[in-house]
Design a protein around this motif. Sequence first.
Motif, PDB file in Angstrom:
ATOM      1  N   TYR A   5      40.530  21.289  59.680  1.00 60.41           N
ATOM      2  CA  TYR A   5      40.577  19.835  59.522  1.00 60.41           C
ATOM      3  C   TYR A   5      39.175  19.268  59.295  1.00 60.41           C
ATOM      4  CZ  TYR A   5      42.702  15.248  59.920  1.00 60.41           C
ATOM      5  OH  TYR A   5      43.160  13.989  59.648  1.00 60.41           O
ATOM      6  N   SER A   6      38.182  19.839  59.978  1.00 61.89           N
ATOM      7  CA  SER A   6      36.798  19.399  59.779  1.00 61.89           C
ATOM      8  C   SER A   6      36.362  19.629  58.334  1.00 61.89           C
ATOM      9  CB  SER A   6      35.850  20.151  60.722  1.00 61.89           C
ATOM     10  OG  SER A   6      36.128  19.849  62.066  1.00 61.89           O
TER      11      SER A   6
ATOM     12  N   ASP B 155      38.912   9.742  51.692  1.00 60.61           N
ATOM     13  CA  ASP B 155      38.973   9.363  50.279  1.00 60.61           C
ATOM     14  C   ASP B 155      40.381   8.929  49.883  1.00 60.61           C
ATOM     15  OD1 ASP B 155      36.293  10.060  50.131  1.00 60.61           O
ATOM     16  OD2 ASP B 155      36.662  11.982  49.131  1.00 60.61           O
ATOM     17  N   ASN B 156      41.395   9.684  50.312  1.00 63.89           N
ATOM     18  CA  ASN B 156      42.785   9.379  49.945  1.00 63.89           C
ATOM     19  C   ASN B 156      43.333   8.122  50.600  1.00 63.89           C
ATOM     20  OD1 ASN B 156      42.926  11.618  48.271  1.00 63.89           O
ATOM     21  ND2 ASN B 156      43.713  12.937  49.889  1.00 63.89           N
ATOM     22  N   THR B 157      42.724   7.693  51.701  1.00 64.62           N
ATOM     23  CA  THR B 157      43.173   6.474  52.383  1.00 64.62           C
ATOM     24  C   THR B 157      42.192   5.316  52.164  1.00 64.62           C
ATOM     25  OG1 THR B 157      42.161   7.266  54.448  1.00 64.62           O
ATOM     26  CG2 THR B 157      44.516   7.711  54.132  1.00 64.62           C
TER      27      THR B 157
ATOM     28  N   ASN C 277      31.720   8.475  55.200  1.00 69.17           N
ATOM     29  CA  ASN C 277      31.123   9.719  54.739  1.00 69.17           C
ATOM     30  C   ASN C 277      31.128  10.687  55.914  1.00 69.17           C
ATOM     31  OD1 ASN C 277      29.534  11.838  53.920  1.00 69.17           O
ATOM     32  ND2 ASN C 277      27.874  10.569  53.135  1.00 69.17           N
ATOM     33  N   SER C 278      31.958  11.720  55.827  1.00 66.18           N
ATOM     34  CA  SER C 278      32.091  12.656  56.943  1.00 66.18           C
ATOM     35  C   SER C 278      30.830  13.479  57.189  1.00 66.18           C
ATOM     36  CB  SER C 278      33.290  13.581  56.720  1.00 66.18           C
ATOM     37  OG  SER C 278      33.079  14.402  55.590  1.00 66.18           O
TER      38      SER C 278
ATOM     39  N   ASN D  44      33.681   8.204  66.010  1.00 68.18           N
ATOM     40  CA  ASN D  44      34.979   8.010  65.370  1.00 68.18           C
ATOM     41  C   ASN D  44      35.407   9.257  64.594  1.00 68.18           C
ATOM     42  OD1 ASN D  44      37.249   6.248  64.591  1.00 68.18           O
ATOM     43  ND2 ASN D  44      36.392   6.509  62.555  1.00 68.18           N
ATOM     44  N   ILE D  45      34.489   9.871  63.884  1.00 68.04           N
ATOM     45  CA  ILE D  45      34.825  11.088  63.137  1.00 68.04           C
ATOM     46  C   ILE D  45      35.211  12.209  64.101  1.00 68.04           C
ATOM     47  CG2 ILE D  45      33.904  12.913  61.650  1.00 68.04           C
ATOM     48  CD1 ILE D  45      32.379  10.725  60.122  1.00 68.04           C
TER      49      ILE D  45
END
Length: 82
Positions: free
Chosen positions: A46-47, A55-57, A62-63, A69-70
């Motif tokens: 997942y990381s 990006d999709n949501t 920026n991860s 939060n990340i």
Amino acid sequence: MIMNKEVTDKKSFIEFLELFRKDLTENSENWENIDLNDFLEAMTRYSEDIQGLYDNTNQNINSENASWNIFADILKGASIYE
């Protein structure tokens, strides 16, 4: 609900972790990965994929720039990631 808990700093991350653990205890049937080995494997995958989620949501995150939060998003995702 744990999935909607806003995590913005260390204190809210700790509160999230308490709720996260409680959710596992009370709702483990909703978790895909309850075994530690499976959870850590899912957390790794997942990381690697989390930027795609943002990006999709259409989230302007920026991860590569770690935040409380990340970290919370990774843990939530690992609980259900297949």
